[in-house]
Design an enzyme around this catalytic site. Structure first.
Site, short mmCIF file in Angstrom:
data_model
loop_
_atom_site.label_atom_id
_atom_site.label_comp_id
_atom_site.label_asym_id
_atom_site.label_seq_id
_atom_site.Cartn_x
_atom_site.Cartn_y
_atom_site.Cartn_z
N CYS A 157 -11.24 -16.74 -4.87
CA CYS A 157 -11.58 -17.16 -3.50
C CYS A 157 -13.07 -16.94 -3.26
CB CYS A 157 -10.74 -16.38 -2.50
SG CYS A 157 -8.97 -16.70 -2.62
N ARG A 177 -14.50 -20.17 -1.25
CA ARG A 177 -13.86 -21.46 -1.06
C ARG A 177 -12.82 -21.40 0.05
NH1 ARG A 177 -8.76 -21.35 -2.87
NH2 ARG A 177 -8.20 -19.77 -4.40
N SER A 178 -12.21 -20.21 0.25
CA SER A 178 -11.09 -20.06 1.16
C SER A 178 -11.00 -18.61 1.61
CB SER A 178 -9.79 -20.48 0.45
OG SER A 178 -8.65 -20.15 1.21
N ASN A 188 -14.04 -8.43 2.32
CA ASN A 188 -15.05 -9.04 1.46
C ASN A 188 -16.47 -8.77 1.94
OD1 ASN A 188 -12.86 -11.83 0.91
ND2 ASN A 188 -13.33 -10.22 -0.54
N HIS A 218 -9.64 -19.67 7.70
CA HIS A 218 -8.39 -19.99 8.37
C HIS A 218 -7.66 -18.76 8.90
CE1 HIS A 218 -7.56 -19.64 3.97
NE2 HIS A 218 -6.53 -18.89 4.40
#
Length: 276
Positions: A157, A177-178, A188, A218
């Site tokens: 990710c 990316r996500s 993170n 999201h």
């Protein structure tokens, strides 16, 4: 209120109020009961954290900084893809019977390549360049290796970091990316803030700015009420960050060499439903 709290609240409000819902669309993730796990999402979210001003740990709820740091060491220092080298169980779901997560994360950073200065892995290449060619515009890592994707139990990710030096200040862009905002966002941010502190210290620089770029930011449908309650909480000042100043070798850091002092937070959120 810490600036990290402000950024988090603003990001969450924007996703909830203006994001695109995948409700009614075909999606891969699902809940343990088999129900499709839909999201509300925004594209291209960019958050900037000035690490000279504060350490960006969320105070609305606690981030397990030592566990986050332990996973960072597992990937960046141990360059491992086996959960038996990790002091938590966060990767167990993606591990095989031998504990391997396949050719993912730490495996990619430990893979040897031939650079102009010799054969080394991506982390050692970053360290070499920061110490010998700090103004290079090519100081980066990339874990999204298409040759190995089919052998990864989970595609990365947070997959790429680009480092950039201004004078004696080390900055970085983390590309993702996500991201599941509730479960992983501050985890993170904390990890790569610590990484920037570590690299700056061992390369005789000052820490600068972390820029976090999220392609698909999201919030899962079952997380929306949790997020709404979370961002309504009273925030606190950012904690004081400590990194053992005696460590000058990147590979000598241990999980006991990092600490967040005066870290006051709201209550932890328990039993968060996890999409799979």
């Amino acid at each position: 209120m810490s600036k990290a709290d402000q950024l988090f609240v603003t990001m969450c409000q924007d996703i909830i109020e203006n994001g695109f819902s995948t409700e009614g669309q075909k999606v891969r993730p699902h809940w343990p009961d088999g129900t499709p796990a839909h999201t509300i999402k925004n594209f291209g979210v960019v958050n900037r954290y000035n690490l000279q001003e504060e350490f960006p740990a969320l105070t609305l709820r606690p981030t397990a900084i030592k566990l986050a740091f332990d996973e960072l060491l597992w990937i960046w220092q141990k360059k491992s893809n086996n959960v038996h080298d990790l002091n938590s169980h966060i990767w167990d779901e993606w591990a095989d019977e031998d504990g391997s997560i396949g050719k993912a994360y730490g495996y990619q950073l430990g893979k040897k390549y031939t650079f102009k200065q010799g054969e080394m892995d991506q982390v050692d290449n970053v360290l070499w360049q920061l110490k010998n060619d700090r103004y290079s515009r090519r100081i980066l890592t990339n874990m999204y290796n298409f040759d190995d994707l089919s052998e990864m139990n989970l595609e990365p990710c947070a997959y790429s970091v680009t480092f950039n030096v201004k004078g004696d200040t080390l900055n970085a862009i983390l590309n993702q990316r996500s991201q599941d905002i509730l479960t992983a966002n501050n985890w993170n941010v904390v990890q790569y803030s610590v990484l920037l502190h570590m690299l700056a210290q061992v390369c005789d620089m000052e820490v600068g700015e972390l820029v976090h770029v999220i392609a698909d930011a999201h919030i899962y449908d079952r997380h929306v009420p949790i997020i709404k309650e979370l961002i309504s909480r009273t925030p606190y000042p950012a904690p004081k960050f400590w990194l053992n100043p005696e460590i000058k070798d990147f590979y000598q850091f241990t999980r006991n060499d990092v600490r967040a002092d005066d870290y006051v937070t709201g209550e932890q959120i328990k039993d968060i439903p996890i999409a799979i």
